[in-house]
Write an enzyme that holds these catalytic residues in place. Structure first.
Site, short mmCIF file in Angstrom:
data_model
loop_
_atom_site.label_atom_id
_atom_site.label_comp_id
_atom_site.label_asym_id
_atom_site.label_seq_id
_atom_site.Cartn_x
_atom_site.Cartn_y
_atom_site.Cartn_z
N CYS A 29 1.31 -1.46 -0.28
CA CYS A 29 0.25 -0.23 0.12
C CYS A 29 0.84 1.43 0.03
O CYS A 29 1.54 1.31 -1.20
CB CYS A 29 -1.21 0.30 0.87
SG CYS A 29 -2.02 1.07 1.08
N GLN A 30 1.10 1.81 0.57
CA GLN A 30 1.58 3.28 1.08
C GLN A 30 2.94 2.77 1.28
O GLN A 30 4.16 3.91 1.16
CB GLN A 30 0.85 4.51 2.28
CG GLN A 30 1.64 5.30 2.32
CD GLN A 30 1.76 6.28 3.86
OE1 GLN A 30 1.47 5.82 4.43
NE2 GLN A 30 1.44 7.07 3.72
#
Lengths: 419, 355
Positions: free
Chosen positions: B148-149
């Site tokens: 994800c991030q």
């Protein structure tokens, strides 16, 4: 049924019997009637919560709180709506209308608006509670100074007057933005009920009909999510949401400034001072790190002895970063192609596993990866070329390579699913 | 019966009775579940910088992989999602395949961390952990798995320090932040992020959680909890539910400056596509990501839409690019039974071909 009967289980059964009897009465009355005051789901949850050992405290408390609050309010209401139409022919519009009425949408209050106000409050990091606390102060400030707040500021108190004017304006702006947000949420409601009615109509054929309150509730959730997603992705929502956030932050800053004024007057440290100290510490940490790095680059052996983790790493393995950061190395790196970005606005090609594999095969020959042992018998990606596949296909393809016990599907795919 | 409803009085009563039975069972199962624990695999702290800790997972058998795999998770949730419980653990699956797995735990930033920047996260913490692993394993580079991030961070790191990353895996990683279905990005577009961070400093976890709940407000705030009734008589199902809830709401606050930079450069500026991402003054170009890349996205991801991830294909510099679509959502890619069957094996196979 259970080995350990919890305290209160007997009481719950008694309550359940009572609840059950009330339901029976209500449903019998409901046949042919337009309304039925059946005991609701919230009452059952209330009883249940009271009987929960420890009152539902402990690790599950938050979950149970949300369960009681949301499940109780909304599902309870839907159960009432279902009871109202139980055993009767009905039209989709009637069901949607009854549900709309139950949520108090037309009145602009009730569960619907409470729900979104609650979410918005959470989205503000507890802003609603905070705002409730400061609102009397702000209202008072505005009321007492309404007239002169609009006058041009001058004289020794000019800066204070300007600050108060800005704060009063910030509160007005926030209230306006909140009103716009709520208007958009009502728009979501309108669309959600239209969608609900449409989904209900689609279920009017025999065999497609809704047969439980829960299914009715789930259908409503589908309708509401569809309507919400449409609005939430609209330019209007983006603007309203942005404005709500920005006005809220401006109001927060205004109040913080007032509090700082008080702190300064009382000789107390302010948030600005604390932030300033933290900023200096962060800067000092960075500078210290840079000094250590520079020193390590000059003398890696000495650095290894001094024991900084980074230095030890470079001392033992050579400073690849240093080599990279020479001007020549940097220039060489930056000379590489900067990706193959599409021109703005060009749509991304639709990729399916099949077509993507075909597309990618054109690039396969450019791969620089090491050749794999079984490259000749494997599809393109094996040899370092690019490939786009579904994970399911990928797993099936390499099922034979996986170690024993790597996955349940291995045996099956190994026998028949391998491509 | 005519119309959309075919609910008889009896059926409604039976439905109510079944729900009551579930509630009654819940009186017994809920106290038994107690405090739900997480983290199925033993782990050992091997490196630390401030509150950021690098852990090594200890499997039942010694790893056979020569190159360690560093998991870089997002800042917005805790990384134990990759090792949630015994039968839902990406880490456990990777260890079973012979990988040597590490995870970087960002900890819980407090107010003194407000001025941490993306440069601190990428060039200080990730680089520090990578350096440590390179040193420990006597290798010039390691494998990185960004989620994800954390995947976006890993891409930045790989572009800035390509010599340190042997193979890069990105999972549910946003690359093109301006796809039309990206709700989070849409909402940030008119947000004055400078004003935002100046007003609140670190971004409170509650605020972030509320924002995520707003992505699907009816499903996540209402339907999910009505569905809880279904598992009240199932101790394991209830424990799974509570554990997931614990993870969802166990969110750290976000360092204000890093948040400001991330929103501006990624969400608003869409810097991977348009350019303009600067980490410690150095511009990030995905064209510099020359190592092999495996990009795994979730086909039903409501947080990172598939097209947001798939954009990497046209931007990354490597010619050795593989893209895998997982049939599931943003969370299901770690915890679903399908994920346990497919994801660790897929990662291992891909890595094994590139050792």
């Amino acid at each position: 049924m259970a080995e350990h009967v919890p305290p209160g289980a007997g009481e719950f059964e008694a309550m359940a019997r009572q609840f059950w009897n009330l339901w029976g009465d209500a449903l019998r009355q409901a046949s042919g009637a337009t309304t039925a005051p059946a005991p609701g789901w919230p009452q059952a949850l209330d009883w249940w919560s009271r009987l929960m050992p420890g009152g539902g405290h402990g690790p599950a408390e938050d979950v149970l709180q949300r369960f009681r609050q949301h499940s109780g309010d909304w599902y309870g209401l839907m159960q009432q709506v279902a009871a109202r139409f139980a055993g009767q022919d009905t039209a989709a519009a009637d069901v949607a209308s009854a549900w709309k009425q139950a949520l108090g949408v037309d009145a602009g209050r009730g569960p619907w608006m409470d729900f979104f106000r609650g979410l918005q409050g959470g989205g503000g990091g507890g802003f609603e509670q905070w705002y409730r606390q400061v609102a009397p102060y702000l209202d008072n400030l505005r009321r007492e100074n309404e007239r002169w707040l609009h006058l041009p500021a001058f004289g020794p108190a000019r800066e204070h007057q300007e600050r108060w004017q800005a704060l009063a304006q910030a509160q007005r702006d926030y209230q306006q933005a909140l009103g716009e947000y709520e208007r958009v949420m009502l728009k979501v409601a309108t669309q959600a009920f239209e969608r609900f009615e449409s989904l209900l109509e689609a279920r009017s054929e025999p065999g497609q009909q809704i047969t439980s309150a829960r299914a009715l509730f789930d259908l409503w959730i589908d309708a509401a999510e569809q309507a919400y997603a449409e609005v939430a992705l609209s330019p209007e929502f983006r603007h309203v949401y942005g404005r709500l956030t920005n006005t809220q932050m401006r109001l927060r800053l205004g109040v913080q400034k007032e509090i700082e004024q008080v702190c300064v007057a009382l000789g107390m440290p302010s948030r600005t001072e604390v932030d300033s100290a933290h900023r200096k510490i962060a800067e000092l940490e960075r500078q210290l790190r840079q000094v250590i790095r520079n020193r390590d680059r000059r003398d890696p052996d000495d650095a290894a002895e001094t024991g900084t983790p980074e230095a030890r790493g470079r001392a033992s393995h050579g400073d690849t970063r240093r080599a990279r950061q020479t001007p020549a190395a940097r220039a060489a790196r930056q000379a590489k192609p900067r990706g193959r970005a599409k021109p703005p606005g060009e749509p991304a090609p639709a990729v399916t596993a099949k077509s993507a594999s075909a597309t990618k095969s054109a690039r396969a020959g450019k791969g620089t990866g090491k050749p794999a042992k079984a490259a000749a018998t494997r599809p393109a990606a094996r040899a370092g070329a690019s490939e786009v596949v579904s994970m399911k296909d990928w797993v099936a393809r390499y099922a034979g390579d996986a170690p024993a016990g790597a996955g349940r599907s291995k045996g099956k795919r190994g026998q028949g699913g391998r491509k | 019966m005519n119309g959309p409803l075919d609910i008889s009085v009896d059926e409604l009563a039976q439905e109510t009775l079944r729900a009551q039975q579930k509630l009654a069972a819940g009186l017994e199962t809920l106290p038994q579940v107690g405090d739900v624990d997480y983290g199925a695999t033993p782990r050992q702290e091997v490196w630390r910088d401030g509150r950021v800790v690098l852990y090594r997972f200890i499997g039942d058998k010694a790893p056979t992989a020569r190159v360690p795999l560093l998991i870089v998770y997002a800042l917005v949730n805790r990384p134990y999602m990759v090792d949630l419980q015994d039968d839902r653990s990406l880490v456990k699956g990777l260890l079973a395949q012979g990988e040597d797995v590490y995870v970087l735990d960002w900890g819980y930033p407090d107010r003194s961390d407000r001025y941490l920047t993306l440069g601190d996260y990428i060039n200080r913490f990730i680089d520090g952990a990578v350096e440590h692993l390179c040193r420990q394993h006597r290798l010039p580079s390691i494998n990185v798995l960004g989620i994800c991030q954390g995947g976006a961070f890993s891409l930045c790191y790989s572009a800035l320090h390509p010599e340190r990353v042997r193979n890069l895996i990105t999972m549910v990683t946003p690359v093109d932040f301006h796809t039309p279905d990206n709700m989070l990005s849409h909402w940030t577009r008119e947000m004055d992020v400078d004003l935002f961070v100046d007003a609140i400093g670190n971004v409170p976890a509650d605020m972030m959680n509320a924002c995520y709940l707003m992505l699907k407000p009816f499903r996540l705030n209402l339907q999910k909890y009505v569905g809880l009734v279904d598992v009240l008589d199932d101790r394991k199902g209830l424990a799974d539910f509570l554990r997931m809830e614990k993870w969802i709401f166990d969110s750290p606050d976000l360092a204000g400056e890093a948040f400001r930079q991330f929103i501006k450069q990624f969400y608003q500026g869409n810097g991977f596509v348009n350019g303009g991402i600067e980490i410690d003054g150095e511009e990030v170009h995905l064209g510099d990501v020359g190592m092999p890349v495996l990009n795994i996205y979730a086909e039903q991801d409501h947080l990172v839409p598939p097209n947001a991830s798939r954009a990497l294909r046209d931007l990354v510099g490597t010619e050795d690019y593989t893209e895998l679509g997982f049939k599931g959502g943003h969370i299901g890619i770690y915890v679903s039974s399908r994920a346990q069957r497919e994801v660790p094996g897929a990662i291992h196979q891909w890595l094994a071909q590139r050792q």
